[in-house]
Design a protein around this motif. Structure first.
Motif, mmCIF file in Angstrom:
data_model
loop_
_atom_site.group_PDB
_atom_site.id
_atom_site.type_symbol
_atom_site.label_atom_id
_atom_site.label_comp_id
_atom_site.label_asym_id
_atom_site.label_seq_id
_atom_site.Cartn_x
_atom_site.Cartn_y
_atom_site.Cartn_z
ATOM 1 N N GLY A 201 -1.286 -8.680 -3.154
ATOM 2 C CA GLY A 201 -1.696 -7.615 -4.052
ATOM 3 C C GLY A 201 -2.502 -6.505 -3.396
ATOM 4 O O GLY A 201 -2.857 -5.536 -4.058
ATOM 5 N N ALA A 202 -2.775 -6.638 -2.096
ATOM 6 C CA ALA A 202 -3.593 -5.636 -1.403
ATOM 7 C C ALA A 202 -2.729 -4.827 -0.436
ATOM 8 O O ALA A 202 -2.049 -5.390 0.415
ATOM 9 N N VAL A 203 -2.773 -3.514 -0.563
ATOM 10 C CA VAL A 203 -2.080 -2.610 0.358
ATOM 11 C C VAL A 203 -3.056 -2.218 1.469
ATOM 12 O O VAL A 203 -4.224 -1.915 1.199
ATOM 13 N N THR A 204 -2.584 -2.238 2.711
ATOM 14 C CA THR A 204 -3.425 -1.862 3.841
ATOM 15 C C THR A 204 -2.769 -0.743 4.642
ATOM 16 O O THR A 204 -1.543 -0.573 4.596
ATOM 17 N N VAL A 205 -3.592 0.008 5.354
ATOM 18 C CA VAL A 205 -3.107 1.078 6.223
ATOM 19 C C VAL A 205 -3.530 0.764 7.651
ATOM 20 O O VAL A 205 -4.717 0.539 7.919
ATOM 21 N N GLU A 206 -2.560 0.752 8.533
ATOM 22 C CA GLU A 206 -2.776 0.438 9.946
ATOM 23 C C GLU A 206 -2.759 1.724 10.769
ATOM 24 O O GLU A 206 -1.925 2.599 10.532
ATOM 25 N N ILE A 207 -3.699 1.825 11.710
ATOM 26 C CA ILE A 207 -3.765 3.012 12.568
ATOM 27 C C ILE A 207 -4.010 2.588 14.019
ATOM 28 O O ILE A 207 -4.276 1.417 14.296
ATOM 29 N N ARG A 208 -3.934 3.558 14.917
ATOM 30 C CA ARG A 208 -4.346 3.305 16.296
ATOM 31 C C ARG A 208 -5.867 3.205 16.326
ATOM 32 O O ARG A 208 -6.573 4.010 15.703
ATOM 33 N N GLU A 209 -6.369 2.238 17.028
ATOM 34 C CA GLU A 209 -7.805 1.957 17.044
ATOM 35 C C GLU A 209 -8.636 3.152 17.500
ATOM 36 O O GLU A 209 -9.759 3.365 17.035
ATOM 37 N N ASP A 210 -8.085 3.961 18.393
ATOM 38 C CA ASP A 210 -8.840 5.094 18.932
ATOM 39 C C ASP A 210 -8.623 6.389 18.158
ATOM 40 O O ASP A 210 -9.140 7.445 18.547
ATOM 41 N N ASP A 211 -7.886 6.330 17.051
ATOM 42 C CA ASP A 211 -7.600 7.539 16.280
ATOM 43 C C ASP A 211 -8.699 7.759 15.243
ATOM 44 O O ASP A 211 -8.548 7.452 14.053
ATOM 45 N N THR A 212 -9.814 8.308 15.697
ATOM 46 C CA THR A 212 -10.955 8.497 14.799
ATOM 47 C C THR A 212 -10.674 9.531 13.716
ATOM 48 O O THR A 212 -11.206 9.435 12.607
ATOM 49 N N ALA A 213 -9.827 10.500 14.009
ATOM 50 C CA ALA A 213 -9.498 11.523 13.014
ATOM 51 C C ALA A 213 -8.741 10.905 11.841
ATOM 52 O O ALA A 213 -9.018 11.206 10.673
ATOM 53 N N MET A 214 -7.774 10.030 12.140
ATOM 54 C CA MET A 214 -7.001 9.391 11.072
ATOM 55 C C MET A 214 -7.894 8.435 10.286
ATOM 56 O O MET A 214 -7.777 8.334 9.050
ATOM 57 N N ALA A 215 -8.780 7.740 10.975
ATOM 58 C CA ALA A 215 -9.705 6.824 10.296
ATOM 59 C C ALA A 215 -10.577 7.592 9.299
ATOM 60 O O ALA A 215 -10.789 7.145 8.163
ATOM 61 N N ALA A 216 -11.058 8.745 9.710
ATOM 62 C CA ALA A 216 -11.900 9.555 8.836
ATOM 63 C C ALA A 216 -11.103 10.091 7.652
ATOM 64 O O ALA A 216 -11.609 10.160 6.525
ATOM 65 N N CYS A 217 -9.852 10.457 7.896
ATOM 66 C CA CYS A 217 -8.989 10.969 6.833
ATOM 67 C C CYS A 217 -8.737 9.903 5.772
ATOM 68 O O CYS A 217 -8.706 10.190 4.575
ATOM 69 N N LEU A 218 -8.589 8.652 6.202
ATOM 70 C CA LEU A 218 -8.282 7.549 5.292
ATOM 71 C C LEU A 218 -9.519 6.970 4.612
ATOM 72 O O LEU A 218 -9.394 6.264 3.604
ATOM 73 N N ALA A 219 -10.698 7.251 5.140
ATOM 74 C CA ALA A 219 -11.930 6.618 4.658
ATOM 75 C C ALA A 219 -12.126 6.707 3.140
ATOM 76 O O ALA A 219 -12.556 5.732 2.514
ATOM 77 N N PRO A 220 -11.808 7.847 2.483
ATOM 78 C CA PRO A 220 -12.019 7.915 1.029
ATOM 79 C C PRO A 220 -11.136 6.953 0.229
ATOM 80 O O PRO A 220 -11.408 6.695 -0.948
ATOM 81 N N LEU A 221 -10.086 6.425 0.855
ATOM 82 C CA LEU A 221 -9.157 5.525 0.153
ATOM 83 C C LEU A 221 -9.604 4.074 0.224
ATOM 84 O O LEU A 221 -9.050 3.217 -0.466
ATOM 85 N N HIS A 222 -10.583 3.792 1.078
ATOM 86 C CA HIS A 222 -10.949 2.406 1.376
ATOM 87 C C HIS A 222 -11.747 1.770 0.248
ATOM 88 O O HIS A 222 -12.656 2.374 -0.318
ATOM 89 N N CYS A 223 -11.412 0.509 -0.071
ATOM 90 C CA CYS A 223 -12.113 -0.267 -1.089
ATOM 91 C C CYS A 223 -12.865 -1.409 -0.407
ATOM 92 O O CYS A 223 -12.248 -2.339 0.119
ATOM 93 N N ASP A 224 -14.183 -1.358 -0.426
ATOM 94 C CA ASP A 224 -14.991 -2.378 0.239
ATOM 95 C C ASP A 224 -14.771 -3.767 -0.359
ATOM 96 O O ASP A 224 -14.726 -4.766 0.365
ATOM 97 N N GLU A 225 -14.634 -3.834 -1.677
ATOM 98 C CA GLU A 225 -14.464 -5.130 -2.343
ATOM 99 C C GLU A 225 -13.160 -5.799 -1.909
ATOM 100 O O GLU A 225 -13.127 -7.006 -1.636
ATOM 101 N N THR A 226 -12.095 -5.015 -1.816
ATOM 102 C CA THR A 226 -10.821 -5.563 -1.351
ATOM 103 C C THR A 226 -10.930 -6.014 0.099
ATOM 104 O O THR A 226 -10.427 -7.087 0.470
ATOM 105 N N ALA A 227 -11.575 -5.216 0.928
ATOM 106 C CA ALA A 227 -11.730 -5.567 2.341
ATOM 107 C C ALA A 227 -12.469 -6.889 2.506
ATOM 108 O O ALA A 227 -12.101 -7.720 3.349
ATOM 109 N N LEU A 228 -13.508 -7.110 1.706
ATOM 110 C CA LEU A 228 -14.253 -8.376 1.768
ATOM 111 C C LEU A 228 -13.345 -9.563 1.460
ATOM 112 O O LEU A 228 -13.294 -10.536 2.209
ATOM 113 N N ALA A 229 -12.634 -9.468 0.343
ATOM 114 C CA ALA A 229 -11.773 -10.576 -0.084
ATOM 115 C C ALA A 229 -10.662 -10.837 0.920
ATOM 116 O O ALA A 229 -10.413 -11.990 1.312
ATOM 117 N N VAL A 230 -9.996 -9.780 1.350
ATOM 118 C CA VAL A 230 -8.868 -9.942 2.267
ATOM 119 C C VAL A 230 -9.331 -10.458 3.633
ATOM 120 O O VAL A 230 -8.639 -11.251 4.275
#
Length: 319
Positions: A201-230
Motif C-alpha cells: 500500500g506504500a508508493v516509494t520514489v527511488e533516486i540517485r543517492e547523490d542527486d540532492t536536487a531531486m531529493a529536495a524536489c521530492l521532499a514535500p511529497l514525503h510522509c514520515d509516518e509511512t517511512a517509519l512503518a515501511v
C-alpha cells in the motif's frame, strides 16, 4: 527548481496511476513546474514479461525493478516510482528510496465472480494467487482449497476470474483504490485474518543517492509516518529473507510517539505460523531496530530446519 524531470515507471495501469500521482503532486508542490516539465517514461521490466509462472523461477522481486534502476543509474531518468512491496531489501549501489507517499489502505481483498466472500468458497474450490503469503494465509484457515498460480495486473486477473480460471483470487485494496476500482472488490479482508505483505500500500520514489536536487524536489511529497512503518517492515523482511521466496507478513502503525508492528512467518501450507508483535519509539532508527530484532527473534523461534524444509516445499511446488 529542477526542470525537465523524467519519472521512470512500469507500464501497467496501476504503475502509471502511481507515477502520474507523483507527477501531479510534484507540480502541485512547486509553482514553477508545469505539466510539460515532468515526463513519464515507461520502461518494460523482465517481470512484466513473465505471466505464466512464479517469479522465483526467474529471479524474484528484482525482476520488476532492474531495467528501471539501470535507467536511473545511467541518468536517462531522474527518479523511479515503485510499489514499495515490490522492492528488494537491498538496492543497487548509489540508489536510495528517498520518498514515501502517504500510505494507502494496506488490506487485501477477495475477488470472485461466483462467491460473495472468501468463507463462501466451497470445499475444493480453486484459488488463484502467485503470492506465497496469500497462499499460506488462505490455507491456514482453508486447507481444502486448491491453489494455482495466478499472475498479471489487476485487469488481467479480473479477466481470468471472469473466464473461470479460478473461483477466487486476492488483490491489494490499495491498487484498486488508486485505479478507482474499489467497487470491484468482492470482500475486504481484515488485517487480523490476512496480514499484508511488508510495505503493501506504500508508493516509494527511488533516486540517485547523490542527486540532492531531486531529493529536495521530492521532499514535500514525503510522509514520515509511512517511512517509519515501511522501514520497520522492510527490515523485518530483510532479517528473514528479503525476497518473494518466503511467506512473510508485517504491518506497522504509529500511535503518538510509539510504533507497533505485527509480523508473521508461515509455512507454505499455513499449518505452521510464527507470530509476534513489538513496539518501539517512533523514530527511523528505532523502527529499523524493531524490524531487525523481530526478524531475528522469529528466525530463532523457527530454526534453520524450518527454512530448509520451506525451501524444499517451495521448489517442489513451483517446478
Amino acid at each position: 527548481m529542477q526542470q525537465g524531470i523524467k519519472i521512470g515507471t512500469r507500464g501497467s495501469p496501476l504503475a502509471l496511476a502511481q507515477a502520474n500521482d507523483v507527477k501531479a503532486k510534484l507540480i502541485a508542490a512547486h509553482a514553477d513546474l508545469g505539466d510539460g516539465d515532468v515526463e513519464i517514461v515507461v520502461i518494460k521490466t523482465t517481470g512484466d514479461r513473465i505471466l505464466d509462472r512464479h517469479l522465483m523461477n526467474a529471479g524474484g522481486k528484482g525482476l520488476f525493478t532492474k531495467e528501471i534502476e539501470d535507467a536511473l543509474t545511467a541518468g536517462s531518468i531522474d527518479c523511479a516510482v515503485h510499489s514499495s512491496k515490490d522492492m528488494p531489501t537491498r538496492l543497487p549501489e548509489g540508489l536510495v528510496l528517498s520518498t514515501f507517499l502517504k500510505r494507502e489502505d494496506a488490506r487485501d481483498v477477495f475477488m470472485s465472480a461466483k462467491y460473495a466472500s472468501f468463507s463462501d468458497l466451497p470445499a475444493g474450490a480453486t484459488l488463484g494467487t502467485a503470492s506465497l503469503r496469500r497462499r499460506a494465509m488462505a490455507l491456514r484457515v482453508r486447507p481444502d482449497l486448491k491453489v494455482v498460480t495466478f499472475r498479471g495486473n489487476v485487469q488481467t486477473r479480473m479477466k481470468k476470474l471472469a473466464a473461470g480460471e479460478a473461483d477466487g483470487t486476492f488483490l491489494a485494496l490499495a491498487g484498486l483504490n488508486r485505479l478507482g476500482m474499489s467497487d470491484a472488490a468482492t470482500e475486504i479482508l481484515s488485517l487480523a485474518d490476512f496480514l499484508p505483505a511488508p510495505a503493501q500500500g506504500a508508493v516509494t520514489v527511488e533516486i540517485r543517492e547523490d542527486d540532492t536536487a531531486m531529493a529536495a524536489c521530492l521532499a514535500p511529497l514525503h510522509c514520515d509516518e509511512t517511512a517509519l512503518a515501511v522501514t520497520a517492515e522492510r527490515e523485518f523482511l530483510a532479517a528473514l529473507d528479503g525476497s518473494c521466496r518466503t511467506p512473510i507478513a508485517a504491518y506497522a502503525t504509529r500511535s503518538g510517539n510509539s510504533l507497533m508492528m505485527h509480523a508473521m512467518l508461515l509455512s507454505l501450507d499455513g499449518k505452521t505460523v510464527f507470530d509476534k508483535t513489538g513496539t518501539c519509539a517512533a523514530t527511523l532508527e528505532a523502527a529499523a531496530t524493531l524490524g531487525q530484532d523481530m526478524g531475528a527473534a522469529i528466525r530463532g523461534d523457527a530454526g534453520e530446519a524450518f527454512f530448509e524444509t520451506l525451501a524444499t516445499d517451495i521448489e517442489a511446488e513451483i517446478e
